[in-house]
Design an enzyme around this catalytic site. Structure first.
Site, short mmCIF file in Angstrom:
data_model
loop_
_atom_site.label_atom_id
_atom_site.label_comp_id
_atom_site.label_asym_id
_atom_site.label_seq_id
_atom_site.Cartn_x
_atom_site.Cartn_y
_atom_site.Cartn_z
N ASP A 77 33.65 67.53 45.88
CA ASP A 77 32.18 67.46 45.17
C ASP A 77 32.79 67.22 43.65
O ASP A 77 31.63 66.29 43.00
CB ASP A 77 31.41 68.82 45.05
CG ASP A 77 31.44 69.15 46.55
OD1 ASP A 77 31.27 68.33 47.50
OD2 ASP A 77 31.36 70.29 47.18
N HIS A 83 24.69 73.21 48.68
CA HIS A 83 24.40 71.86 48.57
C HIS A 83 22.86 71.40 48.96
O HIS A 83 22.17 70.89 48.24
CB HIS A 83 25.15 70.93 49.26
CG HIS A 83 26.44 70.76 49.06
ND1 HIS A 83 26.88 70.54 47.49
CD2 HIS A 83 27.73 70.93 49.55
CE1 HIS A 83 28.38 70.60 47.40
NE2 HIS A 83 28.89 70.77 48.38
N HIS A 135 28.70 77.20 51.38
CA HIS A 135 28.91 76.22 50.50
C HIS A 135 27.94 75.03 50.99
O HIS A 135 27.40 74.65 49.65
CB HIS A 135 30.47 75.68 50.66
CG HIS A 135 30.94 74.46 50.07
ND1 HIS A 135 31.75 74.59 49.14
CD2 HIS A 135 30.59 73.31 50.04
CE1 HIS A 135 32.01 73.45 48.61
NE2 HIS A 135 31.12 72.54 49.27
N GLU A 136 27.81 74.72 51.92
CA GLU A 136 26.85 73.53 52.46
C GLU A 136 25.42 73.91 52.31
O GLU A 136 24.65 73.21 51.84
CB GLU A 136 27.18 73.18 53.92
CG GLU A 136 28.63 72.77 54.22
CD GLU A 136 29.17 71.58 53.30
OE1 GLU A 136 28.30 70.93 52.77
OE2 GLU A 136 30.49 71.41 53.32
#
Length: 384
Positions: free
Chosen positions: A245, A173, A169-170
């Protein structure tokens, strides 16, 4: 009382006046002594406060504090001067005298007040003392800044699936931020729990900026969508992690639609006054209108498709960052870009990722939106 007493007699003048009054009691009217006239005072009274909303209205009447000057927090050049000032009085290693290092620190402390800068250096000195050193290093300052902005890291034992999901997930980003917003500075990429976030990407502007273009705002929404898009690509499902988010992306889209005139409508929802509709913030006003809500949804869907397409074409970048996070748990500054640049130079890998299988993982409910951080926790803020 004090504001009205500047033209009163001084204690010495009062003593002389009483003495003259006593003598004049014994003198005939034509021979009485005259008192020295009072000299008018020419006084400017200046005051300062960081709570102007709490001032008594009487203080602000004409003739009193009727001229107001507002001083914002220092810009980059001002922070640079403050850094030089504070470091002349605080023990530090020689690397802190490097002008480039000081310029970099001034850039990453956007929104800091003088007191916040001094507090950061004090915290860095505490870190050094705790490790039996007599001077702070660059690492001490960086950790002090991150602890104050992001929060202290908390030990949490993730399952293998949770760690892989959060790292992916990170990494999503960070990959989108690196591809679409090279003007932004990637500061921290982490899967260490801090405050309510199980993982985060902190990023900010390289220079102080006061305007955002439509292109930049679209990139910000795409960055926010990078986490959820990465989960879908690598796991075939999404978790509760992207909730924060989506809040960020929705706020940006609502600003574009309802206040900045960046879509098909030029109506400003901020202009609504004196109605129940005006009691809500700009996001509430925009989402309360059917057409504006549809425009926000369209913007969000566009950037979701954009983010997913970019990640699909650059899976190797996401995988490289994910693997680095699983190994080191936290990447700071150039460590993030080093991984990305190395992966970009090597090109897509031919091997299949062990995590690229459909897996349903739900992050813990007590930390909703915990992997949020797409907008960067150092921005003011907000700052940050």
């Amino acid at each position: 009382m004090q504001l009205q007493s500047f033209d009163q007699a001084t204690p010495g003048e009062k003593f002389v006046g009483r003495f003259v009054d006593a003598i004049n009691l014994l003198m005939p009217a034509q021979h009485q002594l005259k008192k020295a006239p009072l000299k008018p005072s020419n006084v400017m009274l200046i005051a300062s406060t960081n709570r102007p909303d709490a001032l008594d209205a009487a203080l602000l009447r004409p003739g009193r504090f009727d001229q107001r000057l507002t001083f914002d927090r220092p810009d980059k050049s001002g922070r640079r001067e403050l850094i030089d000032h504070f470091l002349t009085r605080k023990a530090h290693v020689s690397e802190r005298d490097d002008p480039e290092r000081r310029d970099a620190l001034a850039a990453v402390t956007q929104g800091y007040s003088p007191a916040m800068l001094e507090g950061m250096f004090d915290e860095a000195l505490i870190n050094a003392v705790q490790e039996a050193r007599r001077a702070m290093s660059w690492s001490d300052v960086e950790h002090a800044r991150l602890d104050s902005e992001i929060g202290l890291g908390q030990p949490v034992t993730y399952t293998d699936h949770e760690a892989a999901t959060i790292a992916t997930h990170e990494a999503g980003h960070a990959t989108i931020a690196w591809l679409l917003a090279p003007e932004r500075r990637l500061e921290v990429l982490s899967i260490i729990k801090r405050r309510s976030a199980l993982g985060l990407l902190a990023h900010g502007d390289r220079e102080d900026v006061y305007l955002r273009s439509r292109t930049q705002l679209r990139a910000m929404m795409a960055i926010a969508m990078g986490g959820q898009s990465a989960e879908e690509l690598f796991f075939g499902d999404v978790t509760t992690g992207p909730s924060g988010d989506l809040m960020t992306a929705t706020a940006v889209a609502a600003q574009m639609v309802g206040a900045a005139g960046m879509t098909d409508t030029l109506i400003s929802f901020a202009a609504v006054q004196n109605s129940g509709f005006s009691d809500t913030n700009i996001v509430g006003r925009v989402l309360g209108d059917r057409d504006a809500r549809a425009a926000v949804e369209e913007l969000l869907q566009e950037q979701k498709i954009r983010a997913k397409g970019l990640l699909e074409a650059n899976r190797h970048l996401v995988e490289a960052l994910r693997d680095a996070l699983l190994e080191r748990h936290e990447l700071i500054g150039h460590e993030i870009t080093d991984v990305l640049e190395k992966a970009a130079a090597a090109g897509p890998a031919t091997s299949v990722s062990p995590f690229a299988v459909p897996t349903v993982i739900d992050l813990r409910d007590e930390v909703p939106g915990s992997t949020s951080g797409a907008t960067g926790v150092v921005e003011p803020s907000s700052r940050r």
